[in-house]
Structure formats: C-alpha cells, structure tokens
Design a protein around this motif. Structure first.
Motif, PDB file in Angstrom:
ATOM      1  N   UNK A 131      31.465  32.756  32.263  1.00  0.00           N
ATOM      2  CA  UNK A 131      32.781  32.875  31.609  1.00  0.00           C
ATOM      3  C   UNK A 131      33.633  34.008  32.182  1.00  0.00           C
ATOM      4  N   UNK A 132      33.028  35.177  32.433  1.00  0.00           N
ATOM      5  CA  UNK A 132      33.779  36.268  33.052  1.00  0.00           C
ATOM      6  C   UNK A 132      34.291  35.857  34.428  1.00  0.00           C
ATOM      7  N   UNK A 133      33.436  35.189  35.191  1.00  0.00           N
ATOM      8  CA  UNK A 133      33.813  34.728  36.520  1.00  0.00           C
ATOM      9  C   UNK A 133      35.017  33.792  36.457  1.00  0.00           C
ATOM     10  N   UNK A 134      34.995  32.844  35.521  1.00  0.00           N
ATOM     11  CA  UNK A 134      36.090  31.883  35.395  1.00  0.00           C
ATOM     12  C   UNK A 134      37.373  32.547  34.901  1.00  0.00           C
ATOM     13  N   UNK A 135      37.245  33.508  34.005  1.00  0.00           N
ATOM     14  CA  UNK A 135      38.431  34.248  33.564  1.00  0.00           C
ATOM     15  C   UNK A 135      39.040  35.004  34.741  1.00  0.00           C
ATOM     16  N   UNK A 136      38.179  35.633  35.533  1.00  0.00           N
ATOM     17  CA  UNK A 136      38.664  36.338  36.722  1.00  0.00           C
ATOM     18  C   UNK A 136      39.348  35.405  37.697  1.00  0.00           C
ATOM     19  N   UNK A 137      38.764  34.215  37.903  1.00  0.00           N
ATOM     20  CA  UNK A 137      39.374  33.239  38.813  1.00  0.00           C
ATOM     21  C   UNK A 137      40.739  32.799  38.295  1.00  0.00           C
ATOM     22  N   UNK A 138      40.851  32.615  36.981  1.00  0.00           N
ATOM     23  CA  UNK A 138      42.140  32.232  36.408  1.00  0.00           C
ATOM     24  C   UNK A 138      43.196  33.313  36.604  1.00  0.00           C
ATOM     25  N   UNK A 139      42.792  34.570  36.429  1.00  0.00           N
ATOM     26  CA  UNK A 139      43.722  35.677  36.652  1.00  0.00           C
ATOM     27  C   UNK A 139      44.115  35.778  38.123  1.00  0.00           C
ATOM     28  N   UNK A 140      43.159  35.513  39.003  1.00  0.00           N
ATOM     29  CA  UNK A 140      43.477  35.506  40.431  1.00  0.00           C
ATOM     30  C   UNK A 140      44.495  34.411  40.755  1.00  0.00           C
ATOM     31  N   UNK A 141      44.273  33.236  40.212  1.00  0.00           N
ATOM     32  CA  UNK A 141      45.196  32.109  40.456  1.00  0.00           C
ATOM     33  C   UNK A 141      46.604  32.474  39.988  1.00  0.00           C
ATOM     34  N   UNK A 142      46.708  33.049  38.801  1.00  0.00           N
ATOM     35  CA  UNK A 142      48.017  33.441  38.274  1.00  0.00           C
ATOM     36  C   UNK A 142      48.648  34.541  39.128  1.00  0.00           C
ATOM     37  N   UNK A 143      47.862  35.562  39.445  1.00  0.00           N
ATOM     38  CA  UNK A 143      48.396  36.663  40.236  1.00  0.00           C
ATOM     39  C   UNK A 143      48.788  36.262  41.636  1.00  0.00           C
ATOM     40  N   UNK A 144      48.152  35.209  42.151  1.00  0.00           N
ATOM     41  CA  UNK A 144      48.420  34.767  43.526  1.00  0.00           C
ATOM     42  C   UNK A 144      49.855  34.262  43.705  1.00  0.00           C
ATOM     43  N   UNK A 145      50.509  33.882  42.621  1.00  0.00           N
ATOM     44  CA  UNK A 145      51.915  33.501  42.740  1.00  0.00           C
ATOM     45  C   UNK A 145      52.746  34.699  43.189  1.00  0.00           C
ATOM     46  N   UNK A 146      52.400  35.879  42.688  1.00  0.00           N
ATOM     47  CA  UNK A 146      53.075  37.079  43.159  1.00  0.00           C
ATOM     48  C   UNK A 146      52.681  37.407  44.578  1.00  0.00           C
ATOM     49  N   UNK A 147      51.413  37.221  44.907  1.00  0.00           N
ATOM     50  CA  UNK A 147      50.884  37.486  46.239  1.00  0.00           C
ATOM     51  C   UNK A 147      51.637  36.672  47.293  1.00  0.00           C
ATOM     52  N   UNK A 148      51.772  35.378  47.057  1.00  0.00           N
ATOM     53  CA  UNK A 148      52.379  34.492  48.050  1.00  0.00           C
ATOM     54  C   UNK A 148      53.890  34.358  47.909  1.00  0.00           C
TER      55      UNK A 148
END
Length: 470
Positions: free
Chosen positions: A240-257
């Motif tokens: 669950x922690x891993x999936x929450x982290x992946x979701x935050x990465x996906x969201x943050x990646x919009x700022x990244x790209x």
C-alpha cells in the motif's frame, strides 16, 4: 514691450510644461521597454510545477521506496530522501546552479553565478512558449533545483538496506557536483555539446533517469549483495505504501514534464497529455504481460509499470504525438519487465528496487524513442533518422560517463570511510536502529512489528532505558 514679453511667457509656459510631461512619459516608456516583461500566468504555472516536482521526492519517491524495503529499513530510506532534499538543495544554491547553467564551456558551467551572484528580482529566463515569454530567473532556479534533488535520490533504490548513512550523504553531495551538474549543463545549457548536437531531452531522460540509473547499477555492484539474498524473504513490507508513492509520483510528474515548457502553453498541454498517456499504456501492457507470464497481474507490477512509463515519456513528452506516447508506454513495459524479471536473475546483481531496469533502461528507451517518434525535430535536424543518431550520441555518452565517474567516486569514498556498507550485525538488525536509533513501527504496548529478533531486542532495551530515564 514688457507686457508683450509677459504675454509671450504666459503662452510658452504651458507648451514647456506639456513638453516636460511628454519627455517624462517617453522616459517611462523607454524604461518599461528596457525592463523585460514577466508573464504572470507562466510564472504561476512554473511555481506550481516546482512544488509538484518536490512532491515527487517528498513524499512520492520516499513512500514508493519505503514500501518496497523490509520494515526494519523504512526510516533509513525516508531519511535518505530527506537528506537528498537538504544537501542538494543547499549545494544547488551555493554552486550547483552555476555549474549547470553558468556560461562555462561545452562540458560544464563556470562560477559566474556562484551563490546566485548577479541574479536579482529583475533577472528573467525565456521560456519555450511561441514566441518566448519571460519568467523570473528565481523561479527557473527553484524549478531546476527540484530536478537536482530527485536525481541522486533515485540511486538509493539500488543500494537500499546496506549503505552507511554517512557514506550516502557524502556520496550524493559529490555525485551531484561531478555527475549531475556536468550532464545537466551538456544537455540543457546553450553552451553544452549535447544541446548543440540537437539531442532532445525535454524533461530529463538523459539528465535525470539515465544518469541515476547507470550510476545505480555500479553502486549496487560495488556494495555487493544484501545478506541472505536468495535465502531469506526480502519481499516488500508494505505494498500500500508503494502504491501511494507511485500515485504521488504520477501526479507530481505532470509538474516534472509539463512544467519543463516553463510556460502555460500548448507545449505544456502536449507534455501533460503525453505524460499520463504513456503511463496508462505502460500499466496496461505490464498487466497483460504478467497475466500471460505469471497468470495474475500484481500490485507491485502496476506500480512499477506506472513509474517506468513516466520515466520513458520524460525526454519525449514535448516532441511526440499522443500516438508516440502510446508506443513508448508499450516499449518500456516490455524492456523494463524483461530487465527486472529475466536480466537481473540471470546476471545475479542485487539492484534492490530495480533502479537499473526502470530508470537506466527505461530512460535510454525514452531518449531513443524521442528520435524515433518525434514530430518536432531538433534545430538543424531534417529527419527522424538524423534525430535518432543525435539521441544515440547523448545516450552512449551518459551511459559511459555516469557509471565511470560513480565507480571512481565510490572507490575514493571507500578509502576515506574504510567501508561503504554497514557491518553485518547492523545490516541484520536493520538500518533504522543501527543508523538512526529509531524504529518505524511500534505498538502502544511497547512491542515492535516487523523487526528481526536482534533488532527487536535492541529496540526493546532502548524503550526500557527511556522508561528508566523518565
């Protein structure tokens, strides 16, 4: 005669006053023209994007990696991410920004902006809108700082659960200066040779993912395998922690790209769209592969696939059409799945959290695909074939420079510190206790969850000591 002169003076006075007004207006317009105009909409978007990219490291990457390690090493991983933000954040202001974006030469920047010397509230950076508009240079500095922070933090996934914390802190400080800053300059600064070769790296396939991924595999090899690998269970302690982290990465990646357009523009919109499209395609493809190969799709596979898709689209997101993003998502799932499932066991290296398979190879695929599927070519490039060759130059250079520099750096640190990794006893009890004297999980009764016997005994003795002091 006197009355005539007085009358003439009365007529001249309003004309002179009007002339002075016109002169002052003209001077004001000239001053306004000399001061570059700041676009408030672009500035607001890049400020927001900067915050999103920081969220990728804290808490996105921190939770993603923390969920993948054993319970006794959770805090150590979290602290490695925190210190990346701290150490690199300071170094970026002191010297990193100047080395990456100072004038310099084709390989590295100079010290013209050390300590942000010469940067003021009036300093601006032109963005990639058409025609270009300006944002404050301070905003550009902060946006790029977030990239600098996450890049060395990515490496920790390969050496998790065994590197000394003091070595880690020294490593990321020096690695940032001798690996990240030169590559960032070569790829993104107008004086850099990879930039002049017209290679496409819109948001960091070469600079961020390949540099960290190829460095990570060298670090993993030089540290050696974790104790008990292949004999003891080293399954993720919290998916669950891993999936929450992946979701935050996906969201943050919009700022990244999308933030890398440095503008609220059609280019940012394309990067935004491509980012999620590639990630979605990667998740679907990975799940299909697991269904065929394993019989069931896994949550771990879904999280890994999302990150792999985001990695691969990073360099290409501003230069390919959505159809190209779909192809990139399919390709990276095949490549990264094969690397994590077949290549790693075959070669026997202990890349704890698959940084090489996802970031190094995924980033290389994305950089190559930036040429294969580009609809917007680099300056002076006339075909996708030429663009692909330009991409290959950058890929080969980073794949050689980053790991060689990392190997030399770790060898030197080994001499200075005596050992790169914790002792066998410290590794057995867990790095949370041995490196930080803390435990991630405890119950109100004082008992601890998920710790090895030695670690639990030490933790309980610490609790007893604290009670005696109280």
């Amino acid at each position: 005669m006197t009355s005539t002169l007085r009358s003439l003076a009365l007529r001249i006075r309003p004309v002179a006053a009007a002339g002075l007004v016109l002169l002052s207006i003209a001077a004001a317009h000239a001053e306004e023209a000399a001061t570059p105009t700041i676009d408030s909409g672009d500035t607001a978007w890049v400020l927001t994007a900067s915050a999103l990219v920081l969220m990728m490291t804290l808490p996105g990457l921190a939770l993603f990696y923390a969920g993948l390690v054993r319970a006794k090493n959770v805090l150590n991983v979290l602290m490695q991410c925190v210190l990346s933000a701290g150490i690199v954040g300071v170094l970026w202001i002191l010297v990193g920004y100047s080395l990456a974006f100072g004038t310099g030469n084709s390989l590295i920047g100079d010290f013209s902006k050390i300590g942000l010397s010469g940067v003021t509230l009036e300093s601006v950076t032109a963005n990639f809108a058409s025609p270009p508009r300006n944002i404050p240079e301070y905003v550009f500095i902060m946006f790029q700082a977030m990239f600098a922070i996450i890049t060395p933090a990515l490496i920790l996934g390969a050496i998790a659960e065994r590197m000394r914390f003091d070595v880690w802190c020294a490593f990321i400080a020096v690695w940032f200066l001798v690996v990240y800053c030169p590559i960032a300059h070569m790829v993104w600064a107008s004086e850099g040779w990879i930039y002049k070769a017209s290679a496409i790296d819109f948001a960091g396939g070469l600079v961020v993912h390949m540099s960290s991924g190829f460095s990570a595999i060298v670090a993993a090899l030089m540290l050696g395998k974790r104790q008990g690998l292949g004999r003891e269970s080293m399954a993720p302690h919290s998916l669950p922690l891993c999936l929450i982290g992946a979701g935050l990465l996906w969201t943050g990646w919009f700022g990244f790209n999308a933030g890398s357009a440095l503008s609220a523009s059609p280019l940012a919109a394309l990067a935004f769209l491509n980012t999620s499209t590639a990630a979605s395609m990667a998740v679907v493809t990975w799940a299909a592969i697991e269904w065929v190969h394993r019989g069931k799709p896994t949550a771990l596979g879904g999280a890994t696939a999302a990150v792999a898709g985001l990695v691969a689209i990073t360099p290409a997101c501003g230069n390919v059409a959505p159809a190209g993003a779909l192809a990139i998502g399919v390709g990276v799932s095949i490549i990264s799945y094969a690397a994590c499932t077949f290549l790693k066991p075959a070669l026997g290296y202990d890349d704890s959290l698959d940084v090489f398979g996802v970031h190094a190879l995924g980033g290389a695929w994305g950089a190559l695909a930036s040429g294969l599927f580009a609809v917007t070519l680099g300056s002076g490039i006339e075909s996708n074939a030429q663009q692909t060759m330009a991409q290959l130059k950058g890929i080969v250079f980073v794949a050689l420079f980053a790991p060689i520099a990392t190997a030399v750096l770790l060898a030197l640190l080994g001499v200075v510190f005596g050992s790169l990794r914790v002792s066998e006893d410290a590794e057995q009890e867990g790095l949370d206790l041995s490196e930080h004297s803390e435990s991630a999980y405890g119950l109100s009764s004082g008992s601890l969850v998920g710790l090895e016997p030695v670690a639990e005994a030490r933790a309980l003795s610490m609790v007893g000591h604290e009670k005696r002091l109280a």
